[in-house]
Design a protein around this motif. Structure first.
Motif, PDB file in Angstrom:
ATOM      1  N   CYS A  68      24.993  28.943  65.129  1.00 14.97           N
ATOM      2  CA  CYS A  68      24.638  27.307  64.896  1.00 14.97           C
ATOM      3  C   CYS A  68      26.145  26.766  64.541  1.00 14.97           C
ATOM      4  O   CYS A  68      26.926  27.357  63.831  1.00 14.97           O
ATOM      5  N   GLN A  69      26.256  25.520  65.283  1.00 12.56           N
ATOM      6  CA  GLN A  69      27.512  25.087  65.109  1.00 12.56           C
ATOM      7  C   GLN A  69      27.597  23.601  64.248  1.00 12.56           C
ATOM      8  O   GLN A  69      28.266  22.982  64.514  1.00 12.56           O
ATOM      9  N   ILE A  70      26.276  23.341  63.719  1.00  7.37           N
ATOM     10  CA  ILE A  70      26.009  22.263  63.093  1.00  7.37           C
ATOM     11  C   ILE A  70      27.068  22.196  61.852  1.00  7.37           C
ATOM     12  O   ILE A  70      27.766  22.966  61.163  1.00  7.37           O
ATOM     13  N   GLU A  71      27.790  20.791  61.632  1.00 10.16           N
ATOM     14  CA  GLU A  71      28.524  20.432  60.657  1.00 10.16           C
ATOM     15  C   GLU A  71      27.628  19.336  59.628  1.00 10.16           C
ATOM     16  O   GLU A  71      26.989  18.677  60.150  1.00 10.16           O
ATOM     17  N   PHE A  72      27.701  19.631  58.376  1.00 12.80           N
ATOM     18  CA  PHE A  72      27.439  18.875  57.523  1.00 12.80           C
ATOM     19  C   PHE A  72      28.573  18.081  56.969  1.00 12.80           C
ATOM     20  O   PHE A  72      28.749  18.182  55.875  1.00 12.80           O
ATOM     21  N   SER A  73      28.557  16.758  57.486  1.00 14.05           N
ATOM     22  CA  SER A  73      29.771  15.989  57.447  1.00 14.05           C
ATOM     23  C   SER A  73      29.475  15.156  56.023  1.00 14.05           C
ATOM     24  O   SER A  73      30.437  14.644  55.437  1.00 14.05           O
TER      25      SER A  73
ATOM     26  N   ASN B  34      14.838  32.908  55.045  1.00 15.16           N
ATOM     27  CA  ASN B  34      16.346  33.297  55.307  1.00 15.16           C
ATOM     28  C   ASN B  34      17.015  32.467  55.448  1.00 15.16           C
ATOM     29  O   ASN B  34      16.728  31.106  55.542  1.00 15.16           O
ATOM     30  N   PRO B  35      18.250  32.658  55.565  1.00 14.99           N
ATOM     31  CA  PRO B  35      19.336  31.475  55.639  1.00 14.99           C
ATOM     32  C   PRO B  35      18.864  30.497  56.881  1.00 14.99           C
ATOM     33  O   PRO B  35      19.111  29.335  56.594  1.00 14.99           O
ATOM     34  N   TRP B  36      18.632  31.063  58.197  1.00 16.76           N
ATOM     35  CA  TRP B  36      18.231  30.116  59.267  1.00 16.76           C
ATOM     36  C   TRP B  36      17.048  29.093  58.834  1.00 16.76           C
ATOM     37  O   TRP B  36      17.221  27.963  59.201  1.00 16.76           O
ATOM     38  N   ASP B  37      16.041  29.478  58.101  1.00 19.62           N
ATOM     39  CA  ASP B  37      14.987  28.736  57.717  1.00 19.62           C
ATOM     40  C   ASP B  37      15.441  27.619  57.015  1.00 19.62           C
ATOM     41  O   ASP B  37      15.077  26.308  57.108  1.00 19.62           O
ATOM     42  N   ILE B  38      16.276  27.785  56.033  1.00 23.51           N
ATOM     43  CA  ILE B  38      17.099  26.510  55.139  1.00 23.51           C
ATOM     44  C   ILE B  38      17.804  25.657  56.107  1.00 23.51           C
ATOM     45  O   ILE B  38      17.718  24.531  56.112  1.00 23.51           O
ATOM     46  N   ILE B  39      18.956  26.326  56.965  1.00 23.76           N
ATOM     47  CA  ILE B  39      19.550  25.716  57.764  1.00 23.76           C
ATOM     48  C   ILE B  39      18.932  24.735  58.749  1.00 23.76           C
ATOM     49  O   ILE B  39      19.362  23.670  59.216  1.00 23.76           O
ATOM     50  N   SER B  40      17.848  25.502  59.658  1.00 19.53           N
ATOM     51  CA  SER B  40      17.023  24.688  60.710  1.00 19.53           C
ATOM     52  C   SER B  40      16.307  23.512  60.199  1.00 19.53           C
ATOM     53  O   SER B  40      16.308  22.502  60.801  1.00 19.53           O
TER      54      SER B  40
ATOM     55  N   THR C 195      11.339  20.901  62.995  1.00 20.83           N
ATOM     56  CA  THR C 195      10.992  20.027  63.941  1.00 20.83           C
ATOM     57  C   THR C 195      11.041  18.409  63.285  1.00 20.83           C
ATOM     58  O   THR C 195      10.692  17.541  63.924  1.00 20.83           O
ATOM     59  N   ILE C 196      11.115  18.424  62.143  1.00 21.04           N
ATOM     60  CA  ILE C 196      11.138  17.144  61.042  1.00 21.04           C
ATOM     61  C   ILE C 196      12.414  16.651  61.309  1.00 21.04           C
ATOM     62  O   ILE C 196      13.255  17.514  60.897  1.00 21.04           O
ATOM     63  N   TYR C 197      12.651  15.450  61.531  1.00 21.73           N
ATOM     64  CA  TYR C 197      13.810  14.835  61.540  1.00 21.73           C
ATOM     65  C   TYR C 197      14.011  13.695  60.430  1.00 21.73           C
ATOM     66  O   TYR C 197      12.975  12.669  60.442  1.00 21.73           O
ATOM     67  N   LEU C 198      14.589  13.922  59.252  1.00 26.46           N
ATOM     68  CA  LEU C 198      14.798  12.652  58.131  1.00 26.46           C
ATOM     69  C   LEU C 198      16.090  12.091  58.222  1.00 26.46           C
ATOM     70  O   LEU C 198      16.962  12.685  57.187  1.00 26.46           O
TER      71      LEU C 198
END
Length: 155
Positions: free
Chosen positions: A74-79, A31-37, A11-14
């Motif tokens: 998850c479809q997020i892109e890390f541009s 797990n991977p989702w914890d890092i990605i989220s 929930t933290i946005y940086l």
């Protein structure tokens, strides 16, 4: 880092965070989702260092019932992500899923650095979408010879 598991980091946005060093010490479950989220809430991230520590990523009940579906959808892109370094990589299933996810979703990735616990890892096992990305693999985390380190020290 005890605080990682105590707070709801998703929930933290940086918006201005450029570099993140995720260090795992002691017996903590992740797990991977914890890092990605968490990382998905850092749109300007360009250098990501993940130290997996001595313990394996957990593929337990929480992963199977909650995190796995979120991770796979998850479809997020890390541009902005240009550098990804994973230390203490043990070639376990969830670790490979995490590396694979970033290699597909970080289209500006220039360098993927894996520092493994053993000598058995080959670069042919990694997929990358970027034509520019270089993959470097180093054995034995005790003597990290990659010479790519975060800008901040762990105390």
């Amino acid at each position: 880092m005890w605080i990682w598991s105590k707070l709801n980091w998703s929930t933290i946005y940086l918006p201005n965070l450029k570099e993140l060093q995720r260090v795992r010490r002691g017996l903590s479950f992740i797990n991977p989702w914890d890092i990605i989220s968490f990382v998905k809430n850092c749109p300007q991230i360009d250098r990501l260092f993940i130290d997996l520590g001595d313990y394996a990523m957990e593929a337990g009940i929480y992963w199977d019932s909650v995190s796995k579906e979120k991770f796979e959808n998850c479809q997020i892109e890390f541009s902005q992500l240009k550098l990804l370094k994973i230390k203490w990589f043990k070639k376990l299933e969830l670790e490979k899923k995490l590396v694979h996810f970033f290699s597909l979703q970080a289209r500006s990735l220039e360098s993927l650095i894996i520092v493994s616990r053993n000598k058995e890892i080959k670069s042919s096992g990694f997929v990358t979408v970027s034509n520019v990305a270089s993959i470097s693999i180093y054995s034995h985390n005790y003597n990290d010879k990659s010479f790519i380190f975060s800008k901040h020290r762990i105390t």
